[in-house]
Write a protein that holds these residues in place. Structure first.
Motif, PDB file in Angstrom:
ATOM      1  N   ALA A   1       0.851  -1.186   0.000  1.00 46.99           N
ATOM      2  CA  ALA A   1       0.000   0.000   0.000  1.00 46.99           C
ATOM      3  C   ALA A   1       0.887   1.236   0.000  1.00 46.99           C
ATOM      4  CB  ALA A   1      -0.905   0.003   1.227  1.00 46.99           C
ATOM      5  N   LYS A   2       0.396   2.318  -0.594  1.00 48.71           N
ATOM      6  CA  LYS A   2       1.141   3.580  -0.619  1.00 48.71           C
ATOM      7  C   LYS A   2       1.110   4.285   0.725  1.00 48.71           C
ATOM      8  CE  LYS A   2       0.272   4.463  -5.476  1.00 48.71           C
ATOM      9  NZ  LYS A   2      -0.414   5.321  -6.457  1.00 48.71           N
ATOM     10  N   ASN A   3       0.014   4.060   1.484  1.00 46.24           N
ATOM     11  CA  ASN A   3      -0.139   4.734   2.766  1.00 46.24           C
ATOM     12  C   ASN A   3      -1.039   3.900   3.676  1.00 46.24           C
ATOM     13  OD1 ASN A   3      -2.936   5.423   2.112  1.00 46.24           O
ATOM     14  ND2 ASN A   3      -2.049   6.926   0.703  1.00 46.24           N
ATOM     15  N   ARG A   4      -1.144   4.331   4.915  1.00 44.50           N
ATOM     16  CA  ARG A   4      -1.927   3.588   5.901  1.00 44.50           C
ATOM     17  C   ARG A   4      -3.426   3.668   5.626  1.00 44.50           C
ATOM     18  NH1 ARG A   4       1.545   4.664  11.460  1.00 44.50           N
ATOM     19  NH2 ARG A   4       3.487   3.837  10.606  1.00 44.50           N
ATOM     20  N   GLN A   5      -3.856   4.744   4.997  1.00 44.42           N
ATOM     21  CA  GLN A   5      -5.271   4.858   4.662  1.00 44.42           C
ATOM     22  C   GLN A   5      -5.689   3.756   3.679  1.00 44.42           C
ATOM     23  OE1 GLN A   5      -3.078   7.506   4.625  1.00 44.42           O
ATOM     24  NE2 GLN A   5      -3.818   8.392   6.537  1.00 44.42           N
ATOM     25  N   GLN A   6      -4.804   3.385   2.755  1.00 46.85           N
ATOM     26  CA  GLN A   6      -5.109   2.287   1.839  1.00 46.85           C
ATOM     27  C   GLN A   6      -5.221   0.965   2.593  1.00 46.85           C
ATOM     28  OE1 GLN A   6      -2.122   2.334  -1.303  1.00 46.85           O
ATOM     29  NE2 GLN A   6      -3.635   3.223  -2.700  1.00 46.85           N
ATOM     30  N   VAL A   7      -4.391   0.763   3.594  1.00 45.23           N
ATOM     31  CA  VAL A   7      -4.473  -0.450   4.415  1.00 45.23           C
ATOM     32  C   VAL A   7      -5.840  -0.513   5.094  1.00 45.23           C
ATOM     33  CG1 VAL A   7      -3.518  -1.694   6.407  1.00 45.23           C
ATOM     34  CG2 VAL A   7      -1.969  -0.563   4.778  1.00 45.23           C
ATOM     35  N   ASP A   8      -6.251   0.603   5.696  1.00 46.76           N
ATOM     36  CA  ASP A   8      -7.548   0.663   6.370  1.00 46.76           C
ATOM     37  C   ASP A   8      -8.693   0.411   5.389  1.00 46.76           C
ATOM     38  OD1 ASP A   8      -6.087   1.357   8.638  1.00 46.76           O
ATOM     39  OD2 ASP A   8      -6.576   3.493   8.503  1.00 46.76           O
TER      40      ASP A   8
ATOM     41  N   GLY B   1      -6.541 -10.015  11.481  1.00 49.17           N
ATOM     42  CA  GLY B   1      -5.644  -9.004  12.036  1.00 49.17           C
ATOM     43  C   GLY B   1      -6.038  -7.623  11.557  1.00 49.17           C
ATOM     44  N   ALA B   2      -6.674  -6.843  12.417  1.00 51.82           N
ATOM     45  CA  ALA B   2      -7.127  -5.500  12.068  1.00 51.82           C
ATOM     46  C   ALA B   2      -5.939  -4.595  11.731  1.00 51.82           C
ATOM     47  CB  ALA B   2      -7.919  -4.915  13.231  1.00 51.82           C
ATOM     48  N   PRO B   3      -6.185  -3.495  11.013  1.00 50.58           N
ATOM     49  CA  PRO B   3      -5.100  -2.576  10.678  1.00 50.58           C
ATOM     50  C   PRO B   3      -4.370  -2.091  11.926  1.00 50.58           C
ATOM     51  CG  PRO B   3      -7.092  -1.991   9.473  1.00 50.58           C
ATOM     52  CD  PRO B   3      -7.475  -3.047  10.471  1.00 50.58           C
ATOM     53  N   GLY B   4      -3.069  -2.068  11.835  1.00 50.23           N
ATOM     54  CA  GLY B   4      -2.275  -1.580  12.946  1.00 50.23           C
ATOM     55  C   GLY B   4      -0.798  -1.820  12.718  1.00 50.23           C
ATOM     56  N   LEU B   5      -0.013  -1.236  13.595  1.00 48.23           N
ATOM     57  CA  LEU B   5       1.441  -1.428  13.534  1.00 48.23           C
ATOM     58  C   LEU B   5       1.791  -2.829  14.000  1.00 48.23           C
ATOM     59  CD1 LEU B   5       2.645   2.006  14.915  1.00 48.23           C
ATOM     60  CD2 LEU B   5       3.040   1.099  12.613  1.00 48.23           C
ATOM     61  N   ARG B   6       2.791  -3.403  13.366  1.00 54.53           N
ATOM     62  CA  ARG B   6       3.319  -4.717  13.731  1.00 54.53           C
ATOM     63  C   ARG B   6       4.810  -4.525  14.062  1.00 54.53           C
ATOM     64  NH1 ARG B   6      -1.558  -4.930  12.446  1.00 54.53           N
ATOM     65  NH2 ARG B   6      -2.692  -6.854  12.123  1.00 54.53           N
ATOM     66  N   PRO B   7       5.111  -3.986  15.262  1.00 54.76           N
ATOM     67  CA  PRO B   7       6.504  -3.664  15.598  1.00 54.76           C
ATOM     68  C   PRO B   7       7.426  -4.869  15.651  1.00 54.76           C
ATOM     69  CG  PRO B   7       5.070  -3.344  17.497  1.00 54.76           C
ATOM     70  CD  PRO B   7       4.187  -3.636  16.320  1.00 54.76           C
TER      71      PRO B   7
ATOM     72  N   ALA C   1      -0.071  -2.972   8.873  1.00 53.26           N
ATOM     73  CA  ALA C   1      -0.697  -3.979   8.017  1.00 53.26           C
ATOM     74  C   ALA C   1      -2.065  -4.382   8.537  1.00 53.26           C
ATOM     75  CB  ALA C   1       0.205  -5.215   7.929  1.00 53.26           C
ATOM     76  N   ALA C   2      -2.827  -5.008   7.631  1.00 55.96           N
ATOM     77  CA  ALA C   2      -4.098  -5.640   7.968  1.00 55.96           C
ATOM     78  C   ALA C   2      -4.132  -6.986   7.266  1.00 55.96           C
ATOM     79  CB  ALA C   2      -5.270  -4.778   7.518  1.00 55.96           C
ATOM     80  N   PHE C   3      -4.810  -7.950   7.885  1.00 58.32           N
ATOM     81  CA  PHE C   3      -4.871  -9.319   7.366  1.00 58.32           C
ATOM     82  C   PHE C   3      -6.319  -9.796   7.346  1.00 58.32           C
ATOM     83  CE2 PHE C   3      -0.937  -8.589   9.567  1.00 58.32           C
ATOM     84  CZ  PHE C   3       0.038  -9.199   8.796  1.00 58.32           C
ATOM     85  N   VAL C   4      -6.694 -10.470   6.257  1.00 60.76           N
ATOM     86  CA  VAL C   4      -8.001 -11.120   6.177  1.00 60.76           C
ATOM     87  C   VAL C   4      -7.813 -12.503   5.563  1.00 60.76           C
ATOM     88  CG1 VAL C   4      -9.295  -8.966   5.964  1.00 60.76           C
ATOM     89  CG2 VAL C   4      -8.606 -10.201   3.917  1.00 60.76           C
ATOM     90  N   ILE C   5      -8.748 -13.383   5.855  1.00 54.82           N
ATOM     91  CA  ILE C   5      -8.773 -14.702   5.232  1.00 54.82           C
ATOM     92  C   ILE C   5      -9.779 -14.637   4.087  1.00 54.82           C
ATOM     93  CG2 ILE C   5      -9.253 -17.163   5.554  1.00 54.82           C
ATOM     94  CD1 ILE C   5      -6.768 -16.158   7.078  1.00 54.82           C
ATOM     95  N   GLY C   6      -9.316 -14.974   2.873  1.00 48.61           N
ATOM     96  CA  GLY C   6     -10.154 -14.930   1.683  1.00 48.61           C
ATOM     97  C   GLY C   6     -11.019 -16.166   1.539  1.00 48.61           C
TER      98      GLY C   6
END
Length: 135
Positions: A69-76, A91-97, A105-110
């Motif tokens: 993604a170009k920015n965090r808004q695209q992740v959301d 995994g909802a959008p958020g930092l993964r330190p 990042a954000a994660f979904v199961i397709g």
């Protein structure tokens, strides 16, 4: 990093609809559609790499696909669109330190159980609360 990724899906129509809607915030659209032979090829607005889906009765191993993604808004936006398209939260959008300080990042199961991720690895000044500071 890759030219294309191609994988089989158990329900071509559902998977095509899912990926089109979920990746729309990233500008991904159909490049070529051959549903009877090779499936659909999806490509981003400035990318030469593509994602190809085709109908199969085989049960492929679970994949982890990560889109930039170009920015965090695209992740959301991806996360919301993917859930609306029938994806399941992984995994909802958020930092993964644990990956690094700017890994958002954000994660979904397709539809076929694949782990779909969208990630922005750039520093986001606005999200860090620094946008209002004088330069």
């Amino acid at each position: 990093m890759f030219d294309h990724v191609k994988f089989g899906v158990s329900d071509y129509a559902a998977s095509k609809a899912f990926f089109l809607k979920a990746l729309e915030p990233l500008g991904v659209a159909i490049d070529t559609d051959w549903p009877q032979t090779c499936g659909v090829e999806l490509i981003g607005p400035t990318s030469k790499a593509s994602l190809c889906l085709y109908q199969t009765e085989e049960k492929p191993a679970r994949l982890h696909l990560a889109f930039a993604a170009k920015n965090r808004q695209q992740v959301d936006a991806f996360y919301r669109a993917a859930l609306e398209a029938g994806g399941k939260d992984n995994g909802a959008p958020g930092l993964r330190p644990r990956y690094h300080a700017n890994y958002y990042a954000a994660f979904v199961i397709g539809p076929d159980g694949h782990n779909i991720e969208v990630v922005c690895q750039e520093y986001d000044e606005e999200s860090a609360g620094l946008a209002m500071l004088p330069r």
